[in-house]
Every structure is written in C-alpha cells, then in structure tokens.
Scaffold this active site. Structure first.
Site, PDB file in Angstrom:
ATOM      1  N   ASP A 199       0.831  -1.197   0.000  1.00  9.31           N
ATOM      2  CA  ASP A 199       0.000   0.000   0.000  1.00  9.31           C
ATOM      3  C   ASP A 199       0.875   1.260   0.000  1.00  9.31           C
ATOM      4  O   ASP A 199       1.798   1.386   0.802  1.00  9.31           O
ATOM      5  CB  ASP A 199      -0.860  -0.019   1.269  1.00  9.31           C
ATOM      6  CG  ASP A 199      -1.790   1.159   1.349  1.00  9.31           C
ATOM      7  OD1 ASP A 199      -2.706   1.230   0.503  1.00  9.31           O
ATOM      8  OD2 ASP A 199      -1.621   2.022   2.231  1.00  9.31           O
ATOM      9  N   GLU A 256       1.368  -0.740  -4.995  1.00 17.36           N
ATOM     10  CA  GLU A 256       0.377   0.285  -5.352  1.00 17.36           C
ATOM     11  C   GLU A 256       1.128   1.585  -5.611  1.00 17.36           C
ATOM     12  O   GLU A 256       1.706   2.177  -4.699  1.00 17.36           O
ATOM     13  CB  GLU A 256      -0.637   0.491  -4.230  1.00 17.36           C
ATOM     14  CG  GLU A 256      -1.746   1.439  -4.675  1.00 17.36           C
ATOM     15  CD  GLU A 256      -2.239   2.404  -3.598  1.00 17.36           C
ATOM     16  OE1 GLU A 256      -3.266   3.032  -3.824  1.00 17.36           O
ATOM     17  OE2 GLU A 256      -1.585   2.531  -2.545  1.00 17.36           O
TER      18      GLU A 256
HETATM   19  C1  NOJ Z   1      -4.319   3.325  -0.642  1.00 18.36           C
HETATM   20  C2  NOJ Z   1      -5.481   2.463  -0.336  1.00 18.36           C
HETATM   21  O1  NOJ Z   1      -5.858   1.780  -1.488  1.00 18.36           O
HETATM   22  C3  NOJ Z   1      -6.561   3.367   0.202  1.00 18.36           C
HETATM   23  O2  NOJ Z   1      -7.801   2.720   0.307  1.00 18.36           O
HETATM   24  C4  NOJ Z   1      -6.093   3.891   1.522  1.00 18.36           C
HETATM   25  O3  NOJ Z   1      -7.011   4.834   2.011  1.00 18.36           O
HETATM   26  C5  NOJ Z   1      -4.730   4.562   1.398  1.00 18.36           C
HETATM   27  N1  NOJ Z   1      -3.805   3.835   0.583  1.00 18.36           N
HETATM   28  C6  NOJ Z   1      -4.111   4.742   2.755  1.00 18.36           C
HETATM   29  O4  NOJ Z   1      -3.650   3.508   3.245  1.00 18.36           O
END
Ligand code: NOJ
Ligand code: CA
Length: 560
Positions: A199, A256
């Site tokens: 993430d 991500e």
């Molecule tokens: C990306 C995640 O996909 C999202 O849902 C989240 O709010 C943020 N990162 C913070 O972790």
C-alpha cells in the site's frame, strides 16, 4: 525464468463486504473460506485481500494498530491459517495488503511516540515544530486539510499524516522502522502467503519538511512533488523486498503506485532490482477536461473517459513495460467508483460490462478484478451525504450548494463517484440480506444488480462471460503474446495479440451505435470468432459491430 505470477488472474476481495459467516453483518475470513469454490469456478487463481490486520477501522483496515494480529471483526489467526490451507489445496494463491507508510494512532509505537523525544518510538514517526500556532508547512493531506496534526498535549508539536489524521506516517528514514516492517512481512510470508500488495509505497520518502509548496492561496496544497515517487523510495523498497525475498524468493510483490508515470513504473519493476514485480498505477484513465465555467469542484462529478488518450496511455504502458516486466490490467478497485458506473452504457449495461472486460483483460498483463465487477455491478447508493462521513464530501456539497445545485443532484453525483458506494456487500442470492448476511450489513448501502446465484445459472450472464474470458486469458497467446493497438476508427477499441504463427484481433465497439469498419485483407472473414458479445458481422472487406459488441478473431499464418 517464468514466475508463478506470470499466470496470475487476481481477484480483489474486500473482506468486509464479501461474505459474513457469523451473522454480525461484517464479511470475514471464514466467509471467504466458505466461498473458495466460487473463485475456481470463475477461473481466477489469486486472491488479493484488502487489509485484515487489527485496526480501529478509521480507513477500513488501512489504519493498522497491530501488524501481527488479525482484526477480530474478520476472524482469528486460526481462521486465517484455515483459509490459507484451504486456498492452497485448490491451487489458489493469497496476496495480503501490507500498509507500509503509516500506522493507526492507536498503534503502541505511536502511543509511545506521543510520550516525547526520549521515547524509543518517537523517531518512528515524523515530527515538526510550528511557530505560534502556525503549521510547519502548507502541504495538504489526501484526505483533506493539512498533513500536520497537533500533538494532543504539547503546544507547537505536530506529527505528519498523508492520509487521515488518525493515520500517522512512519519515518522510513529510521533504519529501525525499516527493520520492523521487514520483520512483519516475513512473519506473514512464513505463514505461507504468496504475495504482498504494498500500500502507498511511493510515499515512503518525503522532501525537506521545512519548506512551503508554491501555491496561490492560503489553503494546504496536496504537494505530490514533496512526498510522492521521490528517488529515496527506491532504496527503501529494495531493502524491504530483499529482506523478504531472501527467505521467500517466490513471493509476489504487487506495488500500489497510484501516481506513478509509465517511466516510474518501469523503474519500480526493474528486473532483478528487488523492487516490485508489478505495479498498479491510477494513471490509466485520462478523462475529458471539464468546462472552465463550472464552479463546482471536479472530485465528485462523473468524468468521461477520453478514449483517444486512453488508447495512447495503454500503448505507452504496453510498449514501455515489455517482458520481463509485467503490467497490471484493471478497471477499478476500492478507491474508485465501479467500472459499470464510470464507463458502462446506460442503454446497454450487460453488453458494455462484457465488452469492457474483454477489452481490458485480453491485453498483455495481469488481470486484477474488483469483487462484484464479474456481476456487472454498479455503485450502490447511500441515503444521505452524512452517511459518507467524509469531510471532502462536505466541502464538495457546500461548493455545489453555493452554485445552486439541489440536494438530490449533489447526493446523486456523490453516490456515482464515491469509493464507499463501490464497497457494498456482494449480492449472493435473492434471499434475506442478499445471501451476504442475515442481519443489516456494516455499510447501509443499497445495491441493485443480479446476484451470483442467478448469474451462475444463466449462460448469457456477465458472470459467464468472465468465466469464458479468463479461460481464454490462460492460453499462451493471451498471456505471452505481443500486443499492438490497431487504431482503425474512433468508436472501435482494437488490438492484436501475436505469438508465433497465431494472431488474434480483439475488437470492441465502445459506442451505443452500430458501426462498420473496413479491415485489412488479413482479417477478412477471420476463420475463428470467439467470445462474441452482441452482433458481430464479417464480410470479405468489412466488419460490422452492433452497439457495445465485441469479439476475438483468430487467424493462423497460412490458414488462408
Ligand atoms: C491506498 C489504499 O488503497 C486506500 O484505500 C487507503 O485509504 C490509502 N492507501 C491509505 O492507506
Ligand atoms: Ca462476520
């Protein structure tokens, strides 16, 4: 050497909304275990679970208070082990979502850090001083307002949070933080998981905090240049991944990388660099510019995809991330409105759901399917703006009200664009609670859409289309074949895949109108037509496609 994940077809499970096994209205791990056959029937082979660690659920699990515990709402460690074991028995792989950039403010590290600079955890977080009530700088948070939050008791002491204020950022400059996070990842890898979705890793490094970002106003500004994709991210990532892959060389690292350009994605997936095996960027979907006179902010107004720009983006990514690099292919996730709502046709919902799937997933790359999209679901609806509990919605609503919008129009726009209405419980059947739960679900969202049971019984359903699509995707032509866009007409999304003597042409009418295109001689009445949606008619020189119709045409050299 090919890795297992070169064949991955990834299904993203939003655990809270997938299946409730114990009647508390919240989806859970045992619910997923109960439904494992569903995945093999659909034809996916890898599950990515949104975060399952202990969390106060300020951001649905992205605010972790204990990286070593399963959130009690979702189950126990025993449930998790049972899930892994049952999944592996069916040949299904499990990818966990690992939050590297921040913790919950309830995490013991942060609770320690609040004690002050002498506490060993103080330097696990990012602190700065303000002067006389002034914030340390003007950088803005992704969740609205400043990135700085005031220490609860010490004047002029602030901690840094890129996301919600109860999600303080970790200080990756501190080697102890890096070691701790590697330890966490190894703990779960030792338990047998197959991959990690990292993430927000692109935010691990921050620029010098003692500077404002240029801006023409007094409000905080989301200063991505100060905290996204800085070069120091790469050594942090490489150290972390090397620390996990040393003992788990087959672990799949899916990063991500929301704002990564194609060239940054190429950097992050540099072969043998111990960074990501593939990344997910949010840059795939360029939208049409809005009218200048529109005084209402764009965030919660539906935007139209710019199809020409999208073709260019896909071409750039396909041609830059050549093998051994990998791309991901996706239409949506838990951070955006559902594909059917954003991109689908109101007149041809079924056909557009099927044809959009064909268009995306037969390209070169790893499919990532957001749960429920296999049913063609659109965003659900929440009954009031307050139900979103989101300050950015309030800000939007105030601006829209000032511009004369009615309350109904504001709510309709927010429902159609917000991430929360894309996170509704999966409708399994027409039974009470849609077969998801016997009690009211955790999110009071109403969701239209034909449930799983009906779609699985209907050979013409969107679900069955996905099943056939994924079977085709598993063939060498569609996993390994070369990709080239065929830019023949504005209403047509077409590309070829080629492997050895075999070439397939994928054609999709992306409009609500029937159209005809003249095709190169090689494609005149191609002998094999598969996965046909709607009306597709071939003659010696032309191809006619009905509204939102699509097909895969295949020829072998020398077959004509
Ligand atoms: C990306 C995640 O996909 C999202 O849902 C989240 O709010 C943020 N990162 C913070 O972790
Ligand atoms: Ca439950």
């Amino acid at each position: 050497m090919a890795a297992w994940y070169d064949q991955a077809i990834i299904y993203q499970v939003y655990p809270k909304s997938f299946k409730d096994s114990n009647g508390d209205g919240i989806g859970d791990l045992t619910g997923i275990t109960e439904k494992l056959d569903y995945f093999t029937q659909l034809g996916v082979n890898t599950l990515w679970l949104n975060p399952i660690f202990r969390s106060p659920q300020v951001d649905n699990g992205y605010d972790v208070s204990d990286f070593y515990a399963i959130d009690p709402q979702l189950g126990t460690l025993a449930d998790f082990k049972a899930l892994i074991e049952a999944a592996h028995r069916r040949g299904l792989r499990i990818v966990l979502d690992m939050v590297l950039n921040h913790t919950s403010d309830q995490h013991p590290w942060f609770q320690g850090a609040l004690q002050g600079p002498k506490n060993p955890y103080y330097n696990y977080y990012i602190w700065a001083h303000g002067a006389d009530g002034q914030l340390p700088n003007n950088w803005g948070s992704f969740f609205g307002g400043s990135v700085w939050a005031q220490h609860p008791t010490v004047a002029d002491r602030y901690y840094f949070h890129l996301f919600e204020r109860r999600m303080p950022d970790l200080n990756w400059h501190n080697p102890q933080v890096r070691q701790e996070m590697t330890k966490v990842a190894n703990y779960w890898a030792d338990l047998g998981i197959d991959g990690l979705r990292l993430d927000a890793f692109i935010h691990l490094a921050k620029a010098d905090l003692h500077q404002n970002y240029p801006s023409d106003g007094a409000d905080p500004v989301v200063a991505e240049g100060m905290f996204a994709n800085l070069p120091a991210v790469q050594p942090y990532l490489a150290e972390f991944v090397a620390g996990v892959k040393a003992n788990h060389p087959d672990l799949f690292i899916l990063g991500e990388a929301a704002s990564a350009t194609v060239n940054l994605a190429a950097d992050y997936t540099r072969p043998a660099a111990n960074m990501a095996d593939a990344v997910i960027s949010f840059r795939y979907f360029p939208t049409k510019p809005r009218a200048k006179r529109d005084a209402v902010p764009a965030d919660y107004q539906p935007q139209r995809l710019d199809w020409l720009a999208f073709r260019q983006v896909m071409t750039d990514w396909q041609q830059t991330l050549l093998p051994p690099r990998r791309l991901t292919l996706y239409w949506g996730n838990h951070d955006m409105a559902r594909v059917a709502t954003r991109m689908g046709s109101h007149r041809y919902p079924q056909q557009s759901a099927k044809s959009l799937a064909t268009l995306m997933y037969l390209q070169r790359g790893l499919p990532v399917l957001y749960y429920g999209d296999e049913l063609g679901l659109s965003n659900g609806t929440l009954a009031s703006l307050a139900a979103f509990g989101d300050p950015t919605v309030t800000a939007f609503a105030n601006a829209a009200k000032a511009a004369g919008w009615s309350s109904e129009r504001i709510l309709e726009n927010v429902n159609a664009t917000h991430k929360l209405t894309a996170r509704a419980p999966l409708p399994w059947s027409d039974d009470i609670g849609h077969g998801f739960s016997k009690v009211a679900p955790w999110l009071a969202v109403s969701q239209d859409g034909t449930p799983v049971s009906k779609q699985m019984a209907d050979p013409d359903s969107v679900w069955h289309h996905y099943q056939q699509l994924f079977a085709l995707k598993q063939t060498p032509l569609f996993t390994r074949g070369n990709w080239q866009l065929q830019n023949w007409a504005p209403w047509l999304y077409a590309y070829t895949r080629t492997l050895g003597v075999e070439t397939a042409l994928v054609v999709v009418n992306i409009s609500d109108t029937r159209h005809t295109v003249t095709v190169p001689r090689a494609w005149a009445q191609a002998p094999v037509q598969q996965l046909t949606v709607g009306a597709v008619h071939q003659t010696a020189a032309e191809l006619t496609l009905g509204p939102w119709s699509s097909a895969v045409l295949t020829i072998k050299k020398g077959s004509k």
